[in-house]
Design an enzyme around this catalytic site. Structure first.
Site, mmCIF file in Angstrom:
data_model
loop_
_atom_site.group_PDB
_atom_site.id
_atom_site.type_symbol
_atom_site.label_atom_id
_atom_site.label_comp_id
_atom_site.label_asym_id
_atom_site.label_seq_id
_atom_site.Cartn_x
_atom_site.Cartn_y
_atom_site.Cartn_z
ATOM 1 N N ASP A 145 -40.128 18.105 13.495
ATOM 2 C CA ASP A 145 -40.997 16.982 13.156
ATOM 3 C C ASP A 145 -40.228 15.942 12.351
ATOM 4 O O ASP A 145 -39.208 16.253 11.715
ATOM 5 C CB ASP A 145 -42.205 17.458 12.345
ATOM 6 C CG ASP A 145 -43.170 18.300 13.165
ATOM 7 O OD1 ASP A 145 -43.121 18.217 14.407
ATOM 8 O OD2 ASP A 145 -43.969 19.036 12.568
ATOM 9 N N LYS A 146 -40.731 14.737 12.348
ATOM 10 C CA LYS A 146 -40.055 13.623 11.681
ATOM 11 C C LYS A 146 -39.722 13.944 10.229
ATOM 12 O O LYS A 146 -38.601 13.716 9.767
ATOM 13 C CB LYS A 146 -40.920 12.365 11.769
ATOM 14 C CG LYS A 146 -40.313 11.144 11.077
ATOM 15 C CD LYS A 146 -41.189 9.917 11.243
ATOM 16 C CE LYS A 146 -40.572 8.696 10.557
ATOM 17 N NZ LYS A 146 -41.392 7.469 10.737
#
Length: 340
Positions: A145-146
Site C-alpha cells: 500500500d502507498k
C-alpha cells in the site's frame, strides 16, 4: 488428456481433464499466476495449434499445442516526470531486485494515480523489468500500500517473474511485517475469515464473517499476529500472512477492535498524526536462478523508528525486532499451516 505447452526453448506436457480452461493451462505451463496467464492471453501472446486465441475461458481438447510468446523485458521510459527519490537497493543481480520502499510512494499506476510511482522510478533508473503483468506494472510481483513501507521484490526477467509468482501462490515467498497498534494484544492471535469489500465503505475490506454477511466476491484470508512488546496502551506486533488479500492486515485487526497507528481509514482515532505504521520488515524467497533460499531485511524508516523507540525504549525495541527471534516466533504457526 494431454496438452503440450511451448514457451521459447522449453516444452512441457500437461495431464489435464476435459474441463480445464486455457488460462489454467498457461498458468501451469509456465508456473505463473492465473491473473498473469490471463494478461498474456489478452495481449495476444498465445496461439493454439498455430492460431491466435484470446479467450481465457476456452475449454481445451486433447492433443492441443499451446505456444506462448513472452513479451520482452523492458527499459521503457516513465510516462510522468520522476522526482529524485532515495530508495535503498537491498539486493540486486541479473534476475531480481529487492528494494526498501519508502512510505507515501504508490507502487504502480492506476486511473486515480497522478503522481510518480515506483515503476516510474525503476524505469527512470534504467532497470530491466519483466512484462508479465503489463507495462504499467512492469517488474511488480507483489505490491505494498502507498503508506506501507518495506521490502518489495522486483522481477527483472519474465522467467524470474513467473518463478516468484508461483512461490507467492504457494506461500514459499512472503514477508514478516511489524506494526504499531493502538491497543495491546496480550497473546498471539490467528485470524482466518472471508474478506470482501465493506458494505458501507467501498474503500475498505472487511471480515464479513464477523459482520454476519455473505458475498460471492469474498475470499478466504489468514494471518497470524504476535505481540513483541506490550504497554498498557499499545503493542508492537510481528505479522505473517498465509494468504495475500488486499488490506488483509488492516481489515483483520479492525475485526478484533485493533487498529494500526495512523490508519484512519480502518478506525484509528488516537492523537498521533502520522502515516500507517506498518512495515514489511523481512522478505523471504527462493532465488529464481540459483534456487538458494534467501532472507532480506528492510531497515525501518525514521518516522516509525522514532515513534516505536519513544514508546518502548531504544534497547527494548532493538531486542524485539531481532530477525531470528521474529522468524522463530512463527515456527508453530508455520507447522500448523503446512499440516493442513
Amino acid at each position: 488428456m494431454k496438452i503440450r505447452v511451448i514457451c521459447g526453448a522449453s516444452t512441457r506436457t500437461l495431464e489435464v481433464d476435459s474441463s480445464t480452461r486455457l488460462d489454467e493451462c498457461v498458468a501451469l505451463g509456465i508456473e505463473t499466476s492465473r491473473n498473469q496467464a490471463q494478461a498474456l492471453i489478452k495481449q495476444g501472446a498465445i496461439t493454439l495449434n498455430g492460431t491466435l486465441c484470446q479467450k481465457c475461458g476456452l475449454r481445451l481438447t486433447a492433443d492441443t499445442s499451446i505456444s506462448i510468446a513472452l513479451p520482452p523485458s523492458t527499459q521503457a521510459k516513465p510516462t510522468t516526470q520522476v522526482p529524485e527519490m532515495a530508495i535503498t537497493r537491498i539486493y540486486e543481480d541479473e534476475e531480481l531486485l529487492i528494494l526498501n520502499k519508502p512510505p507515501h510512494l504508490v507502487v504502480h499506476s492506476a486511473p486515480s494515480v497522478r503522481e510518480a510511482t515506483l515503476v516510474d522510478w525503476l524505469q527512470a533508473q534504467g532497470v530491466m523489468l519483466s512484462t508479465l503483468s503489463g507495462a504499467h506494472r512492469a517488474g511488480i510481483v507483489h505490491r505494498l500500500d502507498k503508506q506501507t513501507s518495506g521490502a518489495i521484490a522486483i522481477a527483472k526477467t519474465n522467467a524470474a517473474h513467473a518463478y516468484l509468482s508461483q512461490q507467492l501462490k504457494d506461500r514459499a515467498m512472503g514477508r514478516y511485517y511489524v506494526a504499531l497498534i493502538d491497543k495491546p494484544l496480550k497473546e498471539p492471535r490467528m485470524i482466518a475469515c472471508n474478506l470482501a469489500r465493506h458494505p458501507n465503505n467501498r474503500l475498505k475490506m472487511a471480515n464479513i464473517d464477523a459482520m454476519g454477511q455473505h458475498s460471492t466476491a469474498a475470499r478466504f484470508s489468514q494471518s497470524v499476529f504476535i505481540p513483541l512488546i506490550n504497554t498498557q496502551e499499545t503493542s508492537l506486533l510481528a505479522i505473517k500472512l498465509y494468504t495475500g488479500r488486499t488490506h488483509q492486515i488492516r481489515a483483520h485487526l479492525e475485526s478484533i477492535n485493533r487498529h494500526i497507528v495512523g490508519d484512519r481509514l480502518y478506525g484509528y482515532s488516537g492523537a498521533l498524526e502520522c502515516r500507517v505504521m506498518l512495515h514489511a520488515y523481512l522478505l523471504y524467497l527462493t532465488h529464481p536462478a540459483t534456487h538458494k533460499q534467501m532472507v532480506f531485511r528492510a531497515g525501518i524508516f525514521g518516522d516509525m523508528l522514532q515513534c516505536a523507540q519513544e514508546i518502548f525504549g531504544v534497547k527494548e525495541f532493538d531486542e524485539a525486532i531481532r530477525q531470528d527471534e521474529i522468524v522463530q516466533a512463527f515456527n508453530h504457526w508455520d507447522s500448523a499451516y503446512r499440516a493442513k
